[in-house]
Design a protein around this motif. Structure first.
Motif, PDB file in Angstrom:
ATOM      1  N   UNK A  34       0.831  -1.211   0.000  1.00 46.04           N
ATOM      2  CA  UNK A  34       0.000   0.000   0.000  1.00 46.04           C
ATOM      3  C   UNK A  34       0.862   1.255   0.000  1.00 46.04           C
ATOM      4  N   UNK A  35       0.261   2.310  -0.465  1.00 45.88           N
ATOM      5  CA  UNK A  35       0.824   3.637  -0.351  1.00 45.88           C
ATOM      6  C   UNK A  35      -0.253   4.516   0.272  1.00 45.88           C
ATOM      7  N   UNK A  36       0.050   5.778   0.520  1.00 44.66           N
ATOM      8  CA  UNK A  36      -0.884   6.612   1.264  1.00 44.66           C
ATOM      9  C   UNK A  36      -1.052   7.967   0.577  1.00 44.66           C
ATOM     10  N   UNK A  37      -2.254   8.480   0.644  1.00 40.36           N
ATOM     11  CA  UNK A  37      -2.568   9.830   0.183  1.00 40.36           C
ATOM     12  C   UNK A  37      -3.478  10.489   1.213  1.00 40.36           C
ATOM     13  N   UNK A  38      -3.374  11.802   1.300  1.00 40.08           N
ATOM     14  CA  UNK A  38      -4.251  12.559   2.184  1.00 40.08           C
ATOM     15  C   UNK A  38      -5.607  12.762   1.510  1.00 40.08           C
ATOM     16  N   UNK A  39      -6.674  12.487   2.231  1.00 34.67           N
ATOM     17  CA  UNK A  39      -8.030  12.730   1.744  1.00 34.67           C
ATOM     18  C   UNK A  39      -8.489  14.128   2.178  1.00 34.67           C
ATOM     19  N   UNK A  40      -8.270  14.447   3.444  1.00 34.95           N
ATOM     20  CA  UNK A  40      -8.658  15.755   3.959  1.00 34.95           C
ATOM     21  C   UNK A  40      -7.929  16.007   5.265  1.00 34.95           C
ATOM     22  N   UNK A  41      -7.836  17.296   5.631  1.00 38.42           N
ATOM     23  CA  UNK A  41      -7.320  17.640   6.946  1.00 38.42           C
ATOM     24  C   UNK A  41      -7.858  18.991   7.393  1.00 38.42           C
ATOM     25  N   UNK A  42      -7.781  19.195   8.700  1.00 36.77           N
ATOM     26  CA  UNK A  42      -8.131  20.474   9.308  1.00 36.77           C
ATOM     27  C   UNK A  42      -7.009  20.818  10.274  1.00 36.77           C
ATOM     28  N   UNK A  43      -6.577  22.065  10.231  1.00 35.94           N
ATOM     29  CA  UNK A  43      -5.499  22.509  11.109  1.00 35.94           C
ATOM     30  C   UNK A  43      -5.984  23.675  11.962  1.00 35.94           C
ATOM     31  N   UNK A  44      -5.693  23.602  13.246  1.00 35.10           N
ATOM     32  CA  UNK A  44      -5.897  24.725  14.160  1.00 35.10           C
ATOM     33  C   UNK A  44      -4.516  25.239  14.555  1.00 35.10           C
ATOM     34  N   UNK A  45      -4.297  26.533  14.346  1.00 33.76           N
ATOM     35  CA  UNK A  45      -3.043  27.164  14.749  1.00 33.76           C
ATOM     36  C   UNK A  45      -3.271  27.812  16.107  1.00 33.76           C
ATOM     37  N   UNK A  46      -2.531  27.377  17.103  1.00 36.64           N
ATOM     38  CA  UNK A  46      -2.740  27.814  18.485  1.00 36.64           C
ATOM     39  C   UNK A  46      -1.982  29.085  18.832  1.00 36.64           C
ATOM     40  N   UNK A  47      -0.768  29.203  18.287  1.00 38.17           N
ATOM     41  CA  UNK A  47       0.063  30.369  18.578  1.00 38.17           C
ATOM     42  C   UNK A  47       1.075  30.541  17.468  1.00 38.17           C
ATOM     43  N   UNK A  48       1.702  31.716  17.380  1.00 39.07           N
ATOM     44  CA  UNK A  48       2.719  31.915  16.337  1.00 39.07           C
ATOM     45  C   UNK A  48       3.871  30.920  16.484  1.00 39.07           C
ATOM     46  N   UNK A  49       4.382  30.480  15.367  1.00 36.84           N
ATOM     47  CA  UNK A  49       5.476  29.505  15.361  1.00 36.84           C
ATOM     48  C   UNK A  49       6.805  30.235  15.476  1.00 36.84           C
TER      49      UNK A  49
END
Length: 133
Positions: free
Chosen positions: A72-87
């Motif tokens: 098998x190989x992998x692909x992203x279907x969907x994602x959600x990101x929350x940014x909590x603070x500046x990096x």
């Protein structure tokens, strides 16, 4: 398992471009880091959100791949990101973890921390799909 992930990681041009490193591979969990560079910043001098998203997406994807069959190989279907603070850190540490692995879809969570892994900068929830070659 590490060699399989490392081979795939080394083929990603984006990882080379941003200087990301594969740090750790375990069953269901992968850690990727990225050192600070002015080339990776946004207008305030922090790491750009795209860099955080890139490494945590890959960490989640590779964590999912550790639970999939060898063919098998992998692909992203969907994602959600929350940014909590500046990096605002010398190094990003992204950790991807599998929450639920299925035959086709795998649900992951990803976390991006500062270099000491004390401050949570961002959190991702992602769905990955197994593709068979």
């Amino acid at each position: 398992m590490y060699d399989r992930i490392k081979q795939s990681f080394d083929k990603q041009g984006i990882m080379k471009t941003i200087g990301a490193q594969l740090e750790d591979v375990q069953q269901g969990q992968v850690k990727i880091t990225c050192k600070f560079s002015e080339n990776l910043t946004q207008h305030n001098g922090f790491f750009h959100a795209g860099v955080l998203t890139t490494i945590v997406d890959s960490a989640c994807g590779y964590a999912a791949l550790t639970t999939m069959p060898e063919n098998a190989n992998v692909l992203t279907v969907e994602f959600k990101v929350n940014f909590m603070k500046p990096a605002n850190t010398d190094k990003l540490v992204a950790i991807g973890k599998v929450l639920q692995a299925g035959r086709t879809l795998t649900i992951c969570e990803g976390y991006v921390y500062d270099q000491k892994e004390e401050k949570l900068i961002a959190k991702m929830t992602a769905t990955m799909i197994a593709i068979h070659s």
